[in-house]
Design an enzyme around this catalytic site. Structure first.
Site, PDB file in Angstrom:
ATOM      1  CG  HIS A  32      -2.027  -1.008   1.179  1.00 32.16           C
ATOM      2  ND1 HIS A  32      -3.313  -0.759   1.571  1.00 32.16           N
ATOM      3  CD2 HIS A  32      -2.017  -2.305   0.789  1.00 32.16           C
ATOM      4  CE1 HIS A  32      -4.060  -1.851   1.430  1.00 32.16           C
ATOM      5  NE2 HIS A  32      -3.280  -2.818   0.969  1.00 32.16           N
ATOM      6  CG  ASP A 134      -4.905   2.066   2.627  1.00 30.86           C
ATOM      7  OD1 ASP A 134      -3.833   1.812   2.063  1.00 30.86           O
ATOM      8  OD2 ASP A 134      -5.813   1.207   2.800  1.00 30.86           O
ATOM      9  CB  SER A 304       4.811  -8.151   1.797  1.00 24.79           C
ATOM     10  OG  SER A 304       3.412  -7.975   1.862  1.00 24.79           O
ATOM     11  CD1 TRP A 367      15.954 -13.724  -2.074  1.00 24.60           C
ATOM     12  CD2 TRP A 367      18.044 -14.420  -2.471  1.00 24.60           C
ATOM     13  NE1 TRP A 367      16.813 -12.783  -1.564  1.00 24.60           N
ATOM     14  CE2 TRP A 367      18.102 -13.183  -1.786  1.00 24.60           C
ATOM     15  CE3 TRP A 367      19.237 -15.059  -2.815  1.00 24.60           C
ATOM     16  CZ2 TRP A 367      19.310 -12.568  -1.447  1.00 24.60           C
ATOM     17  CZ3 TRP A 367      20.440 -14.449  -2.484  1.00 24.60           C
ATOM     18  CH2 TRP A 367      20.466 -13.221  -1.817  1.00 24.60           C
ATOM     19  CB  ALA A 371      13.582 -11.477  -3.860  1.00 22.67           C
ATOM     20  CG  HIS A 388       0.810 -13.311  -3.767  1.00 25.18           C
ATOM     21  ND1 HIS A 388       1.675 -12.528  -4.513  1.00 25.18           N
ATOM     22  CD2 HIS A 388       0.344 -12.493  -2.793  1.00 25.18           C
ATOM     23  CE1 HIS A 388       1.714 -11.300  -4.000  1.00 25.18           C
ATOM     24  NE2 HIS A 388       0.923 -11.254  -2.964  1.00 25.18           N
ATOM     25  CG  ASN A 392       1.373  -3.324  -5.128  1.00 29.92           C
ATOM     26  OD1 ASN A 392       1.541  -2.168  -5.462  1.00 29.92           O
ATOM     27  ND2 ASN A 392       0.598  -3.669  -4.116  1.00 29.92           N
ATOM     28  CB  SER A 393       2.893  -9.394  -7.570  1.00 34.13           C
ATOM     29  OG  SER A 393       3.560  -9.240  -6.340  1.00 34.13           O
ATOM     30  CD  GLU A 396       5.958  -4.926  -8.326  1.00 33.46           C
ATOM     31  OE1 GLU A 396       6.562  -6.003  -8.103  1.00 33.46           O
ATOM     32  OE2 GLU A 396       5.595  -4.153  -7.418  1.00 33.46           O
TER      33      GLU A 396
HETATM   34  C1  LIG Z   1      -7.567  -6.220  -1.073  1.00 27.64           C
HETATM   35  O1  LIG Z   1      -8.394  -6.924  -0.201  1.00 27.64           O
HETATM   36  C2  LIG Z   1      -7.784  -7.405   0.925  1.00 27.64           C
HETATM   37  C3  LIG Z   1      -6.533  -6.987   1.434  1.00 27.64           C
HETATM   38  C4  LIG Z   1      -6.014  -7.569   2.600  1.00 27.64           C
HETATM   39  C5  LIG Z   1      -4.735  -7.163   3.182  1.00 27.64           C
HETATM   40  O2  LIG Z   1      -4.604  -7.158   4.515  1.00 27.64           O
HETATM   41  C6  LIG Z   1      -3.441  -6.826   5.121  1.00 27.64           C
HETATM   42  C7  LIG Z   1      -3.343  -6.885   6.517  1.00 27.64           C
HETATM   43  C8  LIG Z   1      -2.143  -6.544   7.132  1.00 27.64           C
HETATM   44  O3  LIG Z   1      -2.047  -6.604   8.479  1.00 27.64           O
HETATM   45  C9  LIG Z   1      -1.043  -6.159   6.404  1.00 27.64           C
HETATM   46  C10 LIG Z   1      -1.152  -6.109   5.022  1.00 27.64           C
HETATM   47  O4  LIG Z   1      -0.125  -5.809   4.339  1.00 27.64           O
HETATM   48  C11 LIG Z   1      -2.346  -6.434   4.371  1.00 27.64           C
HETATM   49  C12 LIG Z   1      -2.463  -6.397   2.983  1.00 27.64           C
HETATM   50  C13 LIG Z   1      -3.669  -6.784   2.422  1.00 27.64           C
HETATM   51  O5  LIG Z   1      -3.892  -6.819   1.100  1.00 27.64           O
HETATM   52  C14 LIG Z   1      -2.870  -6.841   0.187  1.00 27.64           C
HETATM   53  O6  LIG Z   1      -3.006  -5.627  -0.446  1.00 27.64           O
HETATM   54  C15 LIG Z   1      -2.768  -5.449  -1.819  1.00 27.64           C
HETATM   55  C16 LIG Z   1      -3.638  -4.313  -2.271  1.00 27.64           C
HETATM   56  O7  LIG Z   1      -4.769  -4.131  -1.425  1.00 27.64           O
HETATM   57  C17 LIG Z   1      -2.828  -6.690  -2.688  1.00 27.64           C
HETATM   58  O8  LIG Z   1      -3.654  -6.646  -3.765  1.00 27.64           O
HETATM   59  C18 LIG Z   1      -2.750  -8.039  -2.019  1.00 27.64           C
HETATM   60  O9  LIG Z   1      -3.471  -9.055  -2.678  1.00 27.64           O
HETATM   61  C19 LIG Z   1      -3.088  -8.113  -0.610  1.00 27.64           C
HETATM   62  O10 LIG Z   1      -2.257  -9.112  -0.075  1.00 27.64           O
HETATM   63  C20 LIG Z   1      -6.733  -8.560   3.192  1.00 27.64           C
HETATM   64  C21 LIG Z   1      -7.928  -8.969   2.652  1.00 27.64           C
HETATM   65  O11 LIG Z   1      -8.637 -10.013   3.142  1.00 27.64           O
HETATM   66  C22 LIG Z   1      -7.913 -10.940   3.868  1.00 27.64           C
HETATM   67  C23 LIG Z   1      -8.472  -8.393   1.538  1.00 27.64           C
HETATM   68  O12 LIG Z   1      -9.638  -8.805   1.045  1.00 27.64           O
HETATM   69  O1  LIG Z   2      10.364 -10.747  -1.729  1.00 30.32           O
HETATM   70  C1  LIG Z   2       9.603  -9.828  -2.071  1.00 30.32           C
HETATM   71  C2  LIG Z   2       8.200  -9.881  -1.909  1.00 30.32           C
HETATM   72  C3  LIG Z   2       7.420  -8.816  -2.334  1.00 30.32           C
HETATM   73  N1  LIG Z   2       8.009  -7.728  -2.884  1.00 30.32           N
HETATM   74  C4  LIG Z   2       7.192  -6.552  -3.297  1.00 30.32           C
HETATM   75  O2  LIG Z   2       6.157  -6.329  -2.372  1.00 30.32           O
HETATM   76  C5  LIG Z   2       4.975  -5.921  -3.034  1.00 30.32           C
HETATM   77  C6  LIG Z   2       3.893  -6.920  -2.700  1.00 30.32           C
HETATM   78  O3  LIG Z   2       2.656  -6.390  -3.044  1.00 30.32           O
HETATM   79  P1  LIG Z   2       1.490  -7.280  -3.610  1.00 30.32           P
HETATM   80  O4  LIG Z   2       0.323  -6.391  -3.806  1.00 30.32           O
HETATM   81  O5  LIG Z   2       1.951  -8.023  -4.787  1.00 30.32           O
HETATM   82  O6  LIG Z   2       1.199  -8.366  -2.507  1.00 30.32           O
HETATM   83  P2  LIG Z   2       1.041  -8.395  -0.902  1.00 30.32           P
HETATM   84  O7  LIG Z   2       2.399  -8.281  -0.330  1.00 30.32           O
HETATM   85  O8  LIG Z   2       0.148  -7.305  -0.476  1.00 30.32           O
HETATM   86  O9  LIG Z   2       0.428  -9.729  -0.648  1.00 30.32           O
HETATM   87  C7  LIG Z   2       5.305  -5.883  -4.509  1.00 30.32           C
HETATM   88  O10 LIG Z   2       5.609  -4.561  -4.892  1.00 30.32           O
HETATM   89  C8  LIG Z   2       6.544  -6.757  -4.641  1.00 30.32           C
HETATM   90  O11 LIG Z   2       7.419  -6.366  -5.669  1.00 30.32           O
HETATM   91  C9  LIG Z   2       9.372  -7.670  -3.061  1.00 30.32           C
HETATM   92  O12 LIG Z   2       9.907  -6.685  -3.582  1.00 30.32           O
HETATM   93  N2  LIG Z   2      10.121  -8.725  -2.650  1.00 30.32           N
END
Ligand SMILES: COc1cc(-c2[o+]c3cc(O)cc([O-])c3cc2O[C@@H]2O[C@H](CO)[C@H](O)[C@H](O)[C@H]2O)cc(OC)c1O
Ligand SMILES: O=c1ccn([C@@H]2O[C@H](COP(=O)(O)OP(=O)(O)O)[C@@H](O)[C@H]2O)c(=O)[nH]1
Length: 505
Positions: A32, A134, A304, A367, A371, A388, A392-393, A396
């Protein structure tokens, strides 16, 4: 002109700026914060002289010190940017003790910051052009209303996810039980968009619990914003975006302004494919990629919070990778410590099947820690990405035209995976058993990898072609005259109108 106060409870202005300021209130997590911050920077430079500054408020994630050291790094890095950016740590709050799971915790954590956000906004020397929160933080809209400040909601995920959240308040009234039990197994989202099979609903939308209630709440509150900023590319999700605009107009009703939707993605990534000599500082993963043929390596990385798997799954993965015969770079992590969603570094000798590293030596790199994903994806040796499906991934990967194999784990990732395969066509499908903890068997991983990387697979060929098209769409969107470029310009204009500073443009 970059400054930061040092944290703690007292709020200080580090360097007064006369320019109207856009205040960002990000959630300090890897998916985020960086994208919101980069978008804020692009907003300043795209304003074409709108003469605004940026102020970032940080909610201190005291439960995750690593994340806060990432924030400190960001502040240090920006010191030389030359942009008018100001940083403030908000006072740390007492963490919510009685939360019901991850989302409930994070939403309450943000909500507890409302008085601090209000105090910080009230004490700013510069006039506030806009406050960007956010999308998990719509509770903070109370503060912007009290202070009569224009608010924008920042959505770092797909328009499809946004459409589902916007539809949720009505859906909640229509469906008495859990959405996963809906008759017919599909959720009608917005008119003009395909229904969502219940099996791919985002985790918190499956059951009507406090986490679900938060998303219903956000779906209602989005309507109070002046704008919704979505980190997607209009051309990637045209039907969904048209449906969202129509729905907002209809829901706002006569006499009320509907929030404007700004699609500004993707956030900037490494711009060119890189190979070869980068000097002594080359990261080990990149140095290894330098020695691999073009488009020959599949990257496996799970965001992450992912990357750690139970032993039976790990063995299937290792087996599948070995049997596929393809080159791979696998970001494998260790289990998170209790109470944390973030993985640890992996002990490869303990985790991997005996002899795996020896048998795959030369064609595989495992790794064990964080990364540099953006740089890895940008490397010309990478030809596929098992992801996954965090948004963001996804962006990218598409920015570099890399075809994907979705391995969704939680959140909205199953929904994203479905879009990538069935709507955008940029991915080769793989069977992921959600009911068994997203389990993938070795033979299925092997099949998907051969499809993705092999020359003789129709599916792979299509995904590669579609990914190349998506790359062109993404790059055109951010060029002058492109959709994201225009949207960002409009956003800068609209924000500067709020504070009457558009004349400077
Ligand atoms: C987008 O809908 C959901 C997002 C989350 C979610 O929750 C969360 C909780 C934390 O304590 C730390 C986090 O970093 C985090 C992140 C997160 O979503 C991630 O965000 C990205 C953009 O929103 C991305 O697209 C990823 O897929 C997410 O991993 C949780 C959730 O339900 C469990 C959601 O529906
Ligand atoms: O080993 C890692 C794992 C994740 N990321 C970065 O972390 C972000 C992960 O965001 P994403 O929305 O894909 O997934 P989330 O972490 O919320 O599940 C992306 O920018 C990835 O490039 C990275 O740089 N190295």
């Amino acid at each position: 002109m970059v400054g930061a106060d040092s944290g703690g409870d007292e709020l200080k202005v580090t360097m007064a700026s006369a320019r109207p300021t856009v205040v960002l209130v990000p959630l300090c997590v890897p998916s985020h914060l960086p994208s919101m911050f980069e978008s804020g920077k692009r907003l300043l430079s795209s304003g074409g002289g709108h003469a605004m500054s940026l102020t970032v408020f940080f909610m201190q994630m005291t439960m995750a010190p690593n994340l806060m050291s990432g924030v400190a790094d960001l502040i240090r890095r920006e010191a030389g940017s030359g942009l008018d950016i100001h940083f403030r740590y908000l006072p740390a709050v007492e963490l919510p003790a009685d939360s019901h799971g991850g989302e409930d915790f994070i939403m309450r954590f943000i909500q507890l910051h409302a008085p601090h956000v209000k105090a910080a906004l009230s004490s700013l020397a510069a006039p506030v052009a806009a406050v960007v929160v956010d999308y998990f933080g719509t509770t903070l809209l109370d503060v912007t209303h009290e202070l009569s400040l224009p608010a924008y909601v920042y959505v770092p995920t797909s328009a499809r996810m946004l459409s589902l959240i916007l539809r949720l308040p009505a859906l909640d009234e229509e469906v008495p039980g859990a959405l996963e039990d809906i008759n017919g197994g599909a959720v009608a989202v917005l008119p003009g968009t395909p229904p969502v099979p219940v099996g791919i609903l985002p985790t918190p939308l499956l059951k009507k619990d406090p986490n679900y209630a938060w998303f219903v709440y956000h779906g209602k509150r989005f309507l109070e914003a002046a704008g919704i900023i979505v980190e997607t590319v209009a051309e990637l999700e045209p039907a969904t975006l048209a449906a969202i605009t129509e729905n907002l107009r209809a829901t706002a009703g006569a006499g009320r302004l509907a929030p404007t939707v700004y699609t500004i993605g993707p956030p900037p990534s490494v711009k060119v494919k890189v190979t070869g000599d980068r000097g002594e500082q080359t990261h080990e993963c990149l140095a290894w990629l330098d020695a691999q043929p073009s488009a020959s390596v599949v990257l496996l990385c799970f965001g992450s919070m992912g990357g750690s798997f139970p032993e039976p799954q790990l063995h299937e993965m290792a087996d599948g990778l070995e049997r596929s015969g393809h080159r791979f770079l696998w970001v494998l992590r260790g289990p998170p410590p209790s109470g944390s969603p973030f993985p640890t570094d992996a002990n490869l000798d303990e985790l991997l099947p005996e002899g795996f590293l020896e048998r795959t030596e030369g064609r595989g790199l495992v790794w064990p820690t964080w990364a540099p994903q953006k740089d890895i994806i940008a490397h010309s040796a990478v030809g596929g990405f098992v992801t996954h499906c965090g948004w963001n991934s996804v962006l990218e990967g598409l920015w570099h035209g890399v075809p994907l194999v979705p391995w969704p784990l939680f959140a909205e990732q199953h929904l994203n995976a479905f879009e990538l395969v069935s709507v955008m066509g940029v991915a080769v499908a793989m069977e992921v058993d959600r009911k068994r903890g997203n389990f993938v068997v070795a033979a299925e991983l092997e099949r998907a990898l051969r499809g993705l990387m092999g020359d003789d697979s129709e599916e792979g060929l299509r995904a590669r072609e579609k990914a190349a098209e998506a790359k062109a769409l993404c790059r055109n969107a951010v060029e002058e005259g492109g959709s994201s470029y225009a949207s960002l310009q409009k956003l800068a204009r609209d924000m500067s109108k709020h504070c009457g500073c558009e004349a400077a443009a």
